[in-house]
Design an enzyme around this catalytic site. Structure first.
Site, PDB file in Angstrom:
ATOM      1  N   LYS A 231       0.789  -1.079   0.145  1.00 25.46           N
ATOM      2  CA  LYS A 231       0.011   0.158   0.077  1.00 25.46           C
ATOM      3  C   LYS A 231       1.037   1.257   0.087  1.00 25.46           C
ATOM      4  CE  LYS A 231      -2.371  -1.174   3.856  1.00 25.46           C
ATOM      5  NZ  LYS A 231      -2.072  -2.592   4.230  1.00 25.46           N
TER       6      LYS A 231
ATOM      7  N   ARG B 203      -9.816   0.451   8.515  1.00 24.65           N
ATOM      8  CA  ARG B 203      -9.705  -0.930   8.975  1.00 24.65           C
ATOM      9  C   ARG B 203     -10.868  -1.744   9.693  1.00 24.65           C
ATOM     10  NH1 ARG B 203      -3.819  -0.066   8.925  1.00 24.65           N
ATOM     11  NH2 ARG B 203      -2.752  -1.820   8.922  1.00 24.65           N
TER      12      ARG B 203
ATOM     13  N   ARG C  89      10.807  -2.082  11.115  1.00 26.81           N
ATOM     14  CA  ARG C  89       9.864  -1.662  12.188  1.00 26.81           C
ATOM     15  C   ARG C  89       9.704  -2.767  13.284  1.00 26.81           C
ATOM     16  NH1 ARG C  89       4.724  -0.511   8.342  1.00 26.81           N
ATOM     17  NH2 ARG C  89       3.907  -1.603   9.887  1.00 26.81           N
TER      18      ARG C  89
ATOM     19  N   ARG D 135      -1.150 -10.017  12.196  1.00 24.65           N
ATOM     20  CA  ARG D 135      -1.760  -8.878  11.626  1.00 24.65           C
ATOM     21  C   ARG D 135      -2.463  -9.283  10.552  1.00 24.65           C
ATOM     22  NH1 ARG D 135       3.980  -5.682  10.633  1.00 24.65           N
ATOM     23  NH2 ARG D 135       2.900  -4.375   9.470  1.00 24.65           N
TER      24      ARG D 135
HETATM   25  P1  AMP Z   1       0.327  -0.023   8.922  1.00 23.42           P
HETATM   26  O1  AMP Z   1       1.509   0.767   8.838  1.00 23.42           O
HETATM   27  O2  AMP Z   1      -0.942   0.622   8.223  1.00 23.42           O
HETATM   28  O3  AMP Z   1       0.671  -1.414   8.825  1.00 23.42           O
HETATM   29  O4  AMP Z   1       0.019  -0.039  10.506  1.00 23.42           O
HETATM   30  C1  AMP Z   1       0.490  -0.395  11.777  1.00 23.42           C
HETATM   31  C2  AMP Z   1      -0.122  -0.657  12.749  1.00 23.42           C
HETATM   32  O5  AMP Z   1      -0.795   0.538  13.101  1.00 23.42           O
HETATM   33  C3  AMP Z   1      -1.287  -1.695  12.588  1.00 23.42           C
HETATM   34  O6  AMP Z   1      -0.676  -3.080  12.990  1.00 23.42           O
HETATM   35  C4  AMP Z   1      -2.254  -1.342  13.647  1.00 23.42           C
HETATM   36  O7  AMP Z   1      -1.729  -1.719  15.075  1.00 23.42           O
HETATM   37  C5  AMP Z   1      -1.979   0.384  13.774  1.00 23.42           C
HETATM   38  N1  AMP Z   1      -3.041   0.974  12.895  1.00 23.42           N
HETATM   39  C6  AMP Z   1      -2.836   1.506  11.753  1.00 23.42           C
HETATM   40  N2  AMP Z   1      -3.820   2.090  11.168  1.00 23.42           N
HETATM   41  C7  AMP Z   1      -4.860   1.679  11.904  1.00 23.42           C
HETATM   42  C8  AMP Z   1      -6.316   1.932  11.733  1.00 23.42           C
HETATM   43  N3  AMP Z   1      -6.979   2.438  10.807  1.00 23.42           N
HETATM   44  N4  AMP Z   1      -7.104   1.142  12.776  1.00 23.42           N
HETATM   45  C9  AMP Z   1      -6.505   0.634  13.842  1.00 23.42           C
HETATM   46  N5  AMP Z   1      -5.286   0.484  14.035  1.00 23.42           N
HETATM   47  C10 AMP Z   1      -4.256   1.060  12.984  1.00 23.42           C
END
Ligand code: AMP
Length: 206
Positions: A13, A86, A150, A161
Site C-alpha cells: 500500500k 480497517r 519496524r 496482523r
Molecule cells: P500499517 O503501517 O498500516 O501497517 O499500521 C501499523 C499498525 O498501526 C497496525 O498493525 C495497527 O496496529 C495500527 N493501525 C494503523 N492504522 C490503523 C487503523 N486504521 N485502525 C486501527 N489500527 C491501526
C-alpha cells in the site's frame, strides 16, 4: 476525489501510494505513519498505540477516528487513505465525513506478505520503503537516511496482523463492493504495475 487502499500488511500500500502521488495530486493519509510519528515523538497517543501495534492488534476505533478527523480538517481534499478504514466501524465514520470515489483492493496471500514484511526496511528520515531482496544497502537512495526494521515487522506479528486483516478489515471489500467502487489488483508477483493502472482507471472515469 478520495481513494482508499485496502490490502493486508505488506501488500505494498505505502509503495504504490508513493508512486500514485507522483501521478496525481493526492494527499497521502497513512494512519500507520501517523501513529509511528506519535510514537517517535513520545506523545500519550503514541505510548498508548505502541502496545497494540507491537502485538499486531488494531488501535481502538474511536482513537483512530478522532485522529483522522483532526488530520482531515487540515487537508485540502483529494485524499488517498492508506491503512484506514480497517474496520466497518471506521468505514461508517468515514462515510459521514468524506465521499469515497474508489477503493483499490490489493489481493495477495499470507505467505507472500509475511516474507515481504520480514525483508522490509524503512528510511528513518523520509519513510521510503525498501526490501532486502532488491536493495542491499543500509541507507536510503532518496535521502541518505538510515534504514531500520519496524518493531512489528517480524514473522509472528506479521502472521497475527494478516489474521487481524482477514477478520476485521477484509469485510470492507464487501462493504464497498455494494457501492460498486472496488477495483482489485493481484500483487502476488509485483506491485510495480498498479499505480499506472490505477491512474489510467481514474482518468478514464471507470
Ligand atoms: P500499517 O503501517 O498500516 O501497517 O499500521 C501499523 C499498525 O498501526 C497496525 O498493525 C495497527 O496496529 C495500527 N493501525 C494503523 N492504522 C490503523 C487503523 N486504521 N485502525 C486501527 N489500527 C491501526
Amino acid at each position: 476525489m478520495n481513494l482508499i487502499f485496502l490490502g493486508p500488511p505488506g501488500a505494498g500500500k505505502g509503495t504504490i501510494a508513493a508512486e500514485l502521488k507522483k501521478k496525481l495530486p493526492l494527499d497521502h493519509l497513512s494512519t500507520g505513519d501517523m501513529l509511528r510519528s506519535e510514537m517517535k515523538e513520545g506523545t500519550e497517543l503514541g505510548k498508548m498505540a505502541k502496545g497494540y501495534i507491537d502485538e499486531g492488534k488494531l488501535v481502538p476505533d474511536q482513537v483512530i477516528i478522532d485522529m483522522v478527523e483532526k488530520r482531515l480538517a487540515a487537508s485540502s481534499g483529494n485524499v488517498l487513505f492508506d491503512g484506514f478504514p480497517r474496520t466497518v466501524e471506521q468505514a461508517k465514520a468515514l462515510d459521514k465525513i468524506a465521499k469515497i470515489d474508489a477503493v483499490i483492493n490489493l489481493a495477495v496471500d499470507a505467505d507472500v506478505v509475511v516474507a515481504r514484511i520480514c525483508s522490509r526496511r524503512i528510511c528513518r528520515d523520509c519513510g521510503a520503503v525498501y526490501n532486502t531482496n532488491w536493495h542491499s544497502g543500509e541507507t536510503c537512495d532518496a535521502c541518505g537516511g538510515a534504514l531500520y526494521i519496524r518493531d512489528d515487522d517480524n514473522e509472528s506479528t506479521a502472521r497475527k496482523r494478516f489474521d487481524v486483516y482477514m477478520e476485521q478489515t477484509a469485510p470492507l471489500i464487501e462493504y464497498y463492493d455494494k457501492q460498486g467502487i472496488v477495483h482489485t489488483y493481484d500483487v502476488s508477483e509485483s506491485t510495480s504495475y498498479v499505480a499506472e493502472e490505477v491512474a489510467a482507471m481514474l482518468e478514464s472515469g471507470k
